[in-house]
Design an enzyme around this catalytic site. Structure first.
Site, mmCIF file in Angstrom:
data_model
loop_
_atom_site.group_PDB
_atom_site.id
_atom_site.type_symbol
_atom_site.label_atom_id
_atom_site.label_comp_id
_atom_site.label_asym_id
_atom_site.label_seq_id
_atom_site.Cartn_x
_atom_site.Cartn_y
_atom_site.Cartn_z
ATOM 1 N N CYS A 45 0.842 -1.201 0.000
ATOM 2 C CA CYS A 45 0.000 0.000 0.000
ATOM 3 C C CYS A 45 0.877 1.251 0.000
ATOM 4 C CB CYS A 45 -0.997 -0.056 1.156
ATOM 5 S SG CYS A 45 -2.346 1.150 1.009
ATOM 6 N N HIS B 165 -3.785 -5.203 -0.277
ATOM 7 C CA HIS B 165 -3.398 -5.736 1.031
ATOM 8 C C HIS B 165 -3.399 -7.268 0.987
ATOM 9 C CE1 HIS B 165 -3.214 -2.001 3.329
ATOM 10 N NE2 HIS B 165 -4.082 -1.586 2.436
ATOM 11 N N GLU C 167 -2.423 -9.280 3.148
ATOM 12 C CA GLU C 167 -2.810 -9.811 4.462
ATOM 13 C C GLU C 167 -4.316 -9.807 4.664
ATOM 14 O OE1 GLU C 167 -1.629 -6.873 3.828
ATOM 15 O OE2 GLU C 167 -2.398 -5.349 5.203
#
Lengths: 260, 195
Positions: free
Chosen positions: B77, B177, B179
């Site tokens: 990001c 993202h 994750e």
């Protein structure tokens, strides 16, 4: 690849009281269907694009368990995770983020102290702040729709459209718009209200309240102009509910994350 | 040991959690010594580009040195945007300038921020995206995006094409993202852990 495939999101909501999921005991195979951590992972595996955990606990004792519940739920969850309920201060929000939530949802606290939205956005970013708006219009036009707090009992005297714009200006990253008229009825989302709010702001709007069948989702993403839709009980019928819902949406030309 | 660089930009515990889930040894740190000693670096981040000022101020030399010595680097990001020359979000804050170009806001005709799951179109040959299908969905939340450049390894369409992922030698960046991108994201992090 089409020019814009940003998927319409299907968000599963877990209502939690004192650390236990109180609505919707649905996944029969689970060893503990009341455990938010187990249930959140099950929803994510079944295809939910995001998980919202809403703490409906009324007592402060129960509230204290929230941080631990959030931590356990976040530990094995790899989709966006929002927590709402009882977040009244920047410190409350910080504790929830520290426990592993990606976003907080605030409702009554934003009405009592609108600056809280800017404070949380300033510290954690706008993407981390969802403002929940409970709206009621009693069949009137959206221009006359008012917001409600305290579980729909109190009307602080604010119009929905103006409030939505104010929250966007103060740094909200998304709006979670619940139709109090439709909530719990299963008669469909309030598409008119949702479309009017979605048009009034430039941030994403999550529609909530009234989902009863798959067609209701088709409608809220088309005529309702919603960016995401939240539902609890519709997912409680079977483990395949989200997948079936997404396949139906795809067949109607609604972009969704698939396969998931 | 993977060092997740903590420079005060948003929630980074989720990155550590995902790495732990994959069995990787990871620490969150803002200590230049630990950054210098780590085998791999991840610079996460979500929020305003101006947060990169603290990265520039205290950790820039140790992070750049790690990159120079060939250790795998992943920017996520804002951490990826920092790899570029800068961003119109905070013109006074320079990026690392590893990749040419400047990040800028989405055009007015699309809703901003860009929040949710969108598809990546992979250019092929990416080590980081090895095993990821073209058209895979990943989770985004951002208002500024990096231009498509020669080192773009995947792009996403939203108000025009932007860099979803960049890659050159040991340096990788993803705007989305991983994750928070379910199995697709975990696979990408797994690829990075295996470098």
């Amino acid at each position: 690849m089409p020019s814009n495939r940003l998927a319409k999101r299907i968000i599963a909501c877990l209502d939690v009281d004192g650390g236990r999921v109180v609505k919707g005991i649905q996944f029969q195979q689970l060893r503990d269907a009341g455990d938010p951590a187990v249930l959140a992972s099950a929803h994510a595996s079944a295809g939910a694009d995001e998980i919202v955990l809403l703490d409906i606990t009324a007592t402060s004792d129960g509230r204290k368990t929230l941080t631990e519940t959030v931590r356990r739920t976040a530990s094995e969850l790899f989709v966006p995770f929002t927590v709402g309920g009882g977040i009244r201060t920047l410190e409350d929000a910080a504790r929830i983020f520290e426990a592993g939530a990606d976003k907080v949802s605030i409702n009554s606290a934003a009405v009592a102290n609108p600056a809280l939205v800017s404070e949380i956005a300033g510290r954690f970013g706008s993407q981390a702040v969802i403002v929940a708006i409970d709206a009621r219009r009693n069949d009137g036009p959206t221009e006359k729709a008012e917001i409600y707090v305290a579980g729909g009992r109190t009307a602080p005297g604010k119009y929905v459209l103006a409030w939505a714009r104010e929250m966007e200006d103060r740094g909200a990253g998304e709006l979670l718009l619940t139709s109090m008229d439709r909530d719990g009825t299963g008669s469909g989302f309030d598409c008119e209200l949702t479309a009017d709010v979605a048009t009034a702001v430039s941030i994403p709007v999550i529609a909530s309240g009234g989902a009863g069948n798959v067609q209701h989702f088709v409608d809220v993403f088309s005529t309702g102009k919603a960016d995401a839709a939240l539902a609890a009980s519709i997912f409680h019928f079977s483990t395949h509910a989200v997948a079936e819902l997404k396949q139906t949406l795809l067949s109607h030309g609604t972009p969704v994350r698939w396969p998931c | 040991m993977i060092a997740i660089v903590d420079y005060g930009a948003g929630n980074i515990s989720s990155v550590k959690k995902a790495l732990e889930h994959l069995g990787a040894d990871a620490i969150v740190t803002c200590d230049p010594m630990q950054i210098a000693a780590a085998e791999k670096l991840i610079v996460p981040g979500v929020g305003h580009f101006s947060r990169c000022q603290s990265l520039n101020k205290n950790l820039r030399s140790s992070v750049l040195e790690s990159m120079r010595t060939g250790r795998p680097f992943l920017g996520i990001c804002v951490g990826m945007q920092w790899l570029f020359q800068g961003s119109t979000e905070a013109p006074e804050t320079p990026g690392a300038g590893i990749f040419s170009g400047e990040c800028s806001r989405f055009p007015a005709e699309v809703k901003c921020p860009h929040v949710g799951w969108n598809q990546i179109e992979c250019n092929g040959g990416s080590r980081l995206l090895h095993g990821i299908n073209n058209g895979a969905f990943v989770y985004y939340t951002h208002s500024y995006r990096a231009p498509v450049i020669a080192e773009t390894s995947a792009c996403t369409e939203y108000g025009g094409a932007f860099s979803a992922a960049v890659e050159r030698d040991n340096i990788y960046g993803v705007q989305f993202h991983p994750e928070k991108s379910a199995e697709t994201g975990l696979k990408i992090l797994e690829n990075f852990c295996a470098f």
